[in-house]
Enzyme design. Structure first.
Site, PDB file in Angstrom:
ATOM      1  N   CYS A  21       3.414   1.687   2.752  1.00 40.38           N
ATOM      2  CA  CYS A  21       4.688   0.996   2.535  1.00 40.38           C
ATOM      3  C   CYS A  21       5.628   1.890   1.730  1.00 40.38           C
ATOM      4  O   CYS A  21       6.827   1.971   2.023  1.00 40.38           O
ATOM      5  CB  CYS A  21       4.470  -0.315   1.781  1.00 40.38           C
ATOM      6  SG  CYS A  21       3.433  -1.515   2.636  1.00 40.38           S
ATOM      7  N   ASP A  25      10.684  28.701 -31.295  1.00 45.57           N
ATOM      8  CA  ASP A  25      11.806  29.132 -32.118  1.00 45.57           C
ATOM      9  C   ASP A  25      11.365  29.005 -33.582  1.00 45.57           C
ATOM     10  O   ASP A  25      10.540  28.151 -33.908  1.00 45.57           O
ATOM     11  CB  ASP A  25      13.017  28.234 -31.839  1.00 45.57           C
ATOM     12  CG  ASP A  25      14.176  28.529 -32.760  1.00 45.57           C
ATOM     13  OD1 ASP A  25      14.577  29.704 -32.834  1.00 45.57           O
ATOM     14  OD2 ASP A  25      14.673  27.590 -33.418  1.00 45.57           O
ATOM     15  N   ASP A  31      15.167  23.683 -31.111  1.00 45.40           N
ATOM     16  CA  ASP A  31      15.891  22.518 -31.618  1.00 45.40           C
ATOM     17  C   ASP A  31      17.404  22.676 -31.638  1.00 45.40           C
ATOM     18  O   ASP A  31      18.121  21.711 -31.879  1.00 45.40           O
ATOM     19  CB  ASP A  31      15.425  22.185 -33.037  1.00 45.40           C
ATOM     20  CG  ASP A  31      15.935  23.202 -34.060  1.00 45.40           C
ATOM     21  OD1 ASP A  31      16.005  24.400 -33.701  1.00 45.40           O
ATOM     22  OD2 ASP A  31      16.251  22.797 -35.182  1.00 45.40           O
ATOM     23  N   ASP A  72      19.229  27.262 -28.367  1.00 47.89           N
ATOM     24  CA  ASP A  72      17.942  27.268 -27.671  1.00 47.89           C
ATOM     25  C   ASP A  72      18.036  26.657 -26.272  1.00 47.89           C
ATOM     26  O   ASP A  72      17.109  26.783 -25.482  1.00 47.89           O
ATOM     27  CB  ASP A  72      16.886  26.480 -28.473  1.00 47.89           C
ATOM     28  CG  ASP A  72      16.591  27.104 -29.822  1.00 47.89           C
ATOM     29  OD1 ASP A  72      16.520  28.345 -29.883  1.00 47.89           O
ATOM     30  OD2 ASP A  72      16.433  26.356 -30.805  1.00 47.89           O
ATOM     31  N   CYS A  80       0.843  -1.195   0.000  1.00 50.35           N
ATOM     32  CA  CYS A  80       0.000   0.000   0.000  1.00 50.35           C
ATOM     33  C   CYS A  80       0.876   1.241   0.000  1.00 50.35           C
ATOM     34  O   CYS A  80       2.108   1.163   0.059  1.00 50.35           O
ATOM     35  CB  CYS A  80      -0.941   0.008   1.203  1.00 50.35           C
ATOM     36  SG  CYS A  80      -0.072   0.242   2.775  1.00 50.35           S
TER      37      CYS A  80
END
Length: 752
Positions: A16, A434, A636, A640, A13
C-alpha cells in the site's frame, strides 16, 4: 520547491505504501516522495508553481487511501487526535477479534472429528454440520474480515495487489470451495471425493490476522511514545502580568512580549528572557542535562523546563509553534516520517512480492492437483501460501526502528533531522571537532592570576578590584573574562575615571586615584614599564597557549592574568570514548597553532588543523573525505556552517547559531560532546536492530512460503495447515515491531 508532510490513512501493508508513493510521484510538479509505512506519513517535495498539498492529497484519495497535510499549528494536538483514532480502531478490532475468536473456538471444536478422523464422544456431530458452519462463518468473513475484501477490491480496480489481496483470495477460496460440498454434497460422493468443508480455516485465519493487526497497532502506538512524552512536557497555563494584574491563562493565549511570573516548582510555559529575579532551572527534559542551570536577568529560558528554587519574571519571546519545544516535536515527527536508505531493498522486494506470491500459489495448486489428483490438498497448500506470505514484516522492519531510534535521540537531547542521517552516522570513520564553543566553553575565562606582592593584606583582591573596575568599561571578550572573574571572587567594583581603550594594546583609567593600565606585554614595553618581575610566569603561560594580560598600577607591574577558553568538562571523556569506538578525532580551528596544540594535548587529539580561515573549513573537511573517510563535522558558529554542510553528517551544538543548526543533520541541544557519543552509538544500535528485523522478515518468507507450498510433504509427510500459516503471518509483524521496541532500553555507554 516546498516540503510538506502528509498523514496517511488506510494502509495495510508495505505494498500500500508503495502504491501511494508511486501515485504521489506521478502528480505533475512532485519532485520527491517518501512514504513511511510504520509512521503512516509521507514526505513530499514539490514545485509550488505546479501543484499544492490539496492536489497531492486528492491524488491519494483517488487510489482508495486518504491523506491530510500535517500543520505546524497542530503539533500539540495531532498526537492526541492520533491516539484517539488509534484507540477507536483498536476498540473495533477488539470487538471483531472477540467475535471471531468465540466462533473460531466453536467451529474448531466441531471440526476436530474431521481433522483427526476420530469419533470424539463429547463433541456432537451437529457442530460440524456444513450449514451451521456456513451460518457461523459468514459474519466472521464479511463483518470481521470485511476490510480485507473491500481493500482487495479497491486494489484490483487500481490493478495492484496488496496483503489484503492475499488474505481475501486465501480465505475467499476456502469459503467458496466449502460452499460446493454444502450445497452439492452428492456431487463429491459420486466422484469419490470427501465432502469436507473448510469454513473453520477461513474463520480462524481471519481472526488470527485481526489479532495480529491489533497487537501490531498497539505496538506501533508505543513507537511514538517519544512524541507523547515531549508533548506532555508542555505547561497548560501561564501566570501573565497584564495591566499590573496577575492572571492565569492557557498558554495558547500567551503572546510575544507578555511578562510572565514563574514560582518555584512550576514549569516555564513558553520561551523567553528573564527580566527580574534569578533561579535554578532543570532543563533535563529538553537538553538531557541532569545538572540544573543557574539563570539571571538577561538569560534565556526554555518553555517546558522546570523552575527549581527561585521566583522570577520573564518576557515571552517565542510562543506557540515557534517555541523551542514545538520545534523539537516538529523535527522528531519529520524524522520519524522519513525513510532510511537501508529500506530501499525492502521497498524493491515488496514491489513485486505480492504478484510473485499469487503466481506461486497458482503454480502450487496446479502442481499438487496434477501430482496427487486431490483438490483438497491442492486447496490447502494454495491457501497456506497466500496466507503465510505477508509483506508487512518487511514493510515494518525499517520504519519502526527509525521511529523508536529518533524518539530515543530526542529523549537524550539529540535531534536527528532524518532517517538518512541516523543511518549514515553508524558508518562514520572520522569526527572533526571545531575548537571554540565545541571542545571548549566558547568564552574566555581567567585561569591564572599571579601578583608581584602575593596575597598578603588582600593585595590580590585589591589588585583584582582595580583591574576589573577599569575593564568593565570595555566590550572586549578578555575584559568580560576579567570582570566575571572578579564577580566570582565577590569583589565590589568602583567607577573608573578617564577611561581609555587603546586598540590592539589595552585599556587604562583612574580607580581610587590610582592610574591603572591593563594590556599586552608589548604595550608594557612600549610604555617603558619593567616586566622582569613576572617574566618567568609570562613565559610559562605563553607556552601553555594562554593569552596573558599585564596589570600595572602607577606605571609599575603588579600582576598578570592567564586567560584561556576552558575545555568543557565532558570533552576529554567524550573524545576518549570516540577514539575507543574506533573513530579518528580531528580538531579544526582558526586559532594559532600553539593554542590549538595545547588544547589538543589536553583532550587527547593527535591530528590538528590550525589557523584555518572560515572559508577554508569546508575544503579541509573535503580533504579528509578525499582520503576515503566518512566524516562528521561538529561545530557551533556561523563560520562552521559550510563545513557542516560539506560533511557526510553535520552535527551542530545546540547552544550555537541558528545558521549552524540549520546546516546540520543532527543537533545536540545541550552542547555536551557526550551527545556525539550517544548519537553514534544510537545510530549503530538502530541499524543493528533494522538488520535483525530485515533478516527475520526475509527468512520468515523465504522459509515459510516453500513449507506452506508443501515442499516437506514428499520427505516427511508434513503439510502446513492454513490456520498455522495465518498465525505465523499475524505474529511475524508483531515480532518485528516488538524487536524494534527494544531500542527504548538504549543507554549510551562510556568506554573507559
Amino acid at each position: 520547491m516546498e516540503n510538506t508532510h502528509l498523514k496517511l490513512r488506510g494502509m495495510s501493508c508495505a505494498s500500500c505504501a508503495k502504491t501511494i508513493e508511486d501515485t504521489i510521484r506521478s502528480v505533475d510538479g512532485v519532485n520527491r516522495c517518501s512514504v513511511n509505512f510504520g509512521a503512516e506519513q509521507a514526505t513530499v517535495t514539490y514545485d509550488k508553481r505546479k501543484t499544492n498539498p490539496k492536489a497531492i492529497c486528492d491524488a491519494v484519495d483517488t487510489v482508495g487511501y486518504s491523506a491530510m497535510p500535517m500543520q505546524d499549528e497542530d503539533l500539540f494536538t495531532t498526537d492526541d487526535a492520533e491516539q484517539q483514532i488509534r484507540q477507536a480502531e483498536n476498540r473495533a478490532l477488539v470487538r471483531k477479534v472477540w467475535v471471531g475468536g468465540m466462533i473460531s473456538v466453536i467451529m474448531v471444536i466441531g471440526s476436530l472429528p474431521m481433522m483427526t478422523g476420530l469419533s470424539i464422544p463429547l463433541i456432537p456431530m451437529w457442530l460440524h454440520n456444513p450449514w451451521l458452519q456456513l451460518v457461523l462463518a459468514t459474519p466472521v468473513l464479511f463483518w470481521c474480515g470485511a476490510s480485507f475484501f473491500i481493500n482487495a477490491w479497491k486494489a484490483l480496480k487500481r490493478h495492484v495487489a496488496t496483503m489484503d489481496t492475499l488474505v481475501a483470495i486465501g480465505t475467499g477460496a476456502a469459503y467458496l470451495y466449502s460452499l460446493f460440498p454444502t450445497f452439492l454434497p452428492g456431487f463429491f460422493t459420486t466422484q469419490g471425493l470427501p465432502a469436507d468443508v473448510y469454513y473453520e480455516a477461513a474463520v480462524v485465519i481471519i481472526t488470527l490476522i485481526l489479532l495480529g493487526r491489533l497487537l501490531e497497532n498497539r505496538a506501533k502506538g508505543q513507537t511514538s511514545q517519544a512524541i507523547r512524552k515531549l508533548v506532555g512536557l508542555q505547561a497548560k497555563t501561564a501566570r501573565v502580568i497584564r495591566d499590573g494584574t496577575e492572571i492565569d491563562i492557557p498558554i495558547t493565549q500567551v503572546i510575544e512580549g507578555d511578562v510572565i511570573l514563574v514560582r518555584p516548582g512550576e514549569k516555564i510555559p513558553v520561551d523567553g528572557e528573564i527580566i527580574d529575579g534569578s533561579s535554578t532551572i532543570d532543563e533535563a527534559m529538553v537538553t538531557g542535562e541532569s545538572v540544573p542551570v543557574k539563570k539571571h536577568p538577561g538569560d534565556e529560558v526554555i518553555g517546558a523546563t522546570l523552575n527549581k528554587t527561585g521566583s522570577f519574571k520573564f518576557r515571552a519571546t517565542r510562543v506557540g509553534k515557534d517555541t523551542f519545544l514545538a520545534q523539537i516535536v516538529k523535527l522528531v515527527q519529520q524524522a520519524q516520517g522519513s525513510k532510511a536508505p537501508i529500506q530501499r531493498l525492502a521497498d524493491q522486494v515488496t514491489g513485486w512480492f505480492v504478484p510473485a506470491v499469487i503466481a506461486i500459489a497458482i503454480a502450487t495448486f496446479i502442481i499438487w492437483y496434477n501430482i496427487m489428483g486431490n483438490v483438497t490438498m491442492a486447496l490447502i497448500t494454495t491457501v497456506g501460501v497466500l496466507i503465510i506470505a505477508c509483506p508487512c514484516a518487511l514493510g515494518l522492519a525499517t520504519p519502526t526502528s527509525i521511529m523508536v531510534g529518533t524518539g530515543k535521540g530526542a529523549e537524550n537531547g539529540i535531534l536527528i533531522k532524518g532517517a538518512e542521517s541516523l543511518e549514515l552516522a553508524h558508518k562514520l570513520k572520522t569526527v572533526v571537532l571545531d575548537k571554540t564553543g565545541t571542545i571548549t566553553q566558547g568564552k574566555p575565562t581567567v585561569t591564572d592570576f599571579v601578583t608581584v606582592n602575593g596575597t598578603a593584606n588582600n593585595n590580590e583582591l585589591n589588585l583584582l578590584r582595580l583591574a576589573a573596575s577599569v575593564e568593565r568599561n570595555s566590550e572586549h571578550p578578555l575584559a568580560e573574562a576579567v570582570v566575571n572573574y572578579a564577580q566570582s571572587q565577590s569583589v565590589e567594583l568602583t567607577n573608573a575615571q578617564d577611561f581609555e581603550a587603546i586598540a590592539g594594546s589595552g585599556v587604562q583609567g583612574y580607580v581610587s586615584n590610582q592610574w591603572v593600565q591593563i594590556g599586552t606585554h608589548r604595550w608594557m614595553r612600549e610604555l617603558g614599564i619593567d616586566t622582569s618581575a613576572l617574566q618567568q610566569h609570562w613565559d610559562r603561560l605563553e607556552y601553555l597557549g594562554k593569552t596573558v594580560i599585564w596589570i600595572a598600577v602607577n606605571s609599575k607591574v603588579q600582576g598578570i592574568m592567564g586567560i584561556a577558553d576552558a575545555v568543557k568538562p565532558s570533552s576529554v571523556n567524550a573524545i576518549r570514548t570516540l577514539q575507543k569506538m574506533g573513530l579518528e578525532v580531528v580538531m579544526l580551528t582558526g586559532d594559532n597553532r600553539r593554542t590549538a596544540e595545547v588544547i589538543a594535548r589536553e583532550v587527547g587529539i593527535k591530528r590538528v588543523f590550525a589557523e584555518v580561515r572560515p572559508d577554508q573549513k569546508a575544503k579541509t573537511v573535503e580533504k579528509i573525505q578525499s582520503e576515503g573517510k566518512i566524516v562528521a563535522m561538529v561545530g557551533d558558529g556561523i563560520n562552521d556552517a559550510p563545513a557542516l554542510a560539506q560533511a557526510d553528517v553535520g552535527i551542530a551544538i545546540g547552544t550555537g547559531t541558528d545558521v549552524a543548526i540549520a546546516a546540520s543533520d543532527i543537533t545536540l541541544i545541550s552542547g555536551d560532546l557526550q551527545g556525539i557519543v550517544t548519537a553514534i552509538q544510537l545510530s549503530r544500535a538502530t541499524i543493528r536492530n533494522i538488520r535483525q528485523n530485515l533478516f527475520f522478515a526475509f527468512i520468515y518468507n523465504v522459509a515459510g512460503i516453500p513449507i506452506a507450498a508443501g515442499i516437506l510433504f514428499p520427505f516427511f509427510g508434513w503439510l502446513l495447515s492454513p490456520i498455522i500459516a495465518g498465525a505465523a503471518m499475524a505474529f511475524s509483524s508483531v515480532s518485528v515491531v516488538t524487536n524494534a521496541l527494544r531500542l527504548r532500553n538504549f543507554r549510551a555507554k562510556t568506554i573507559s
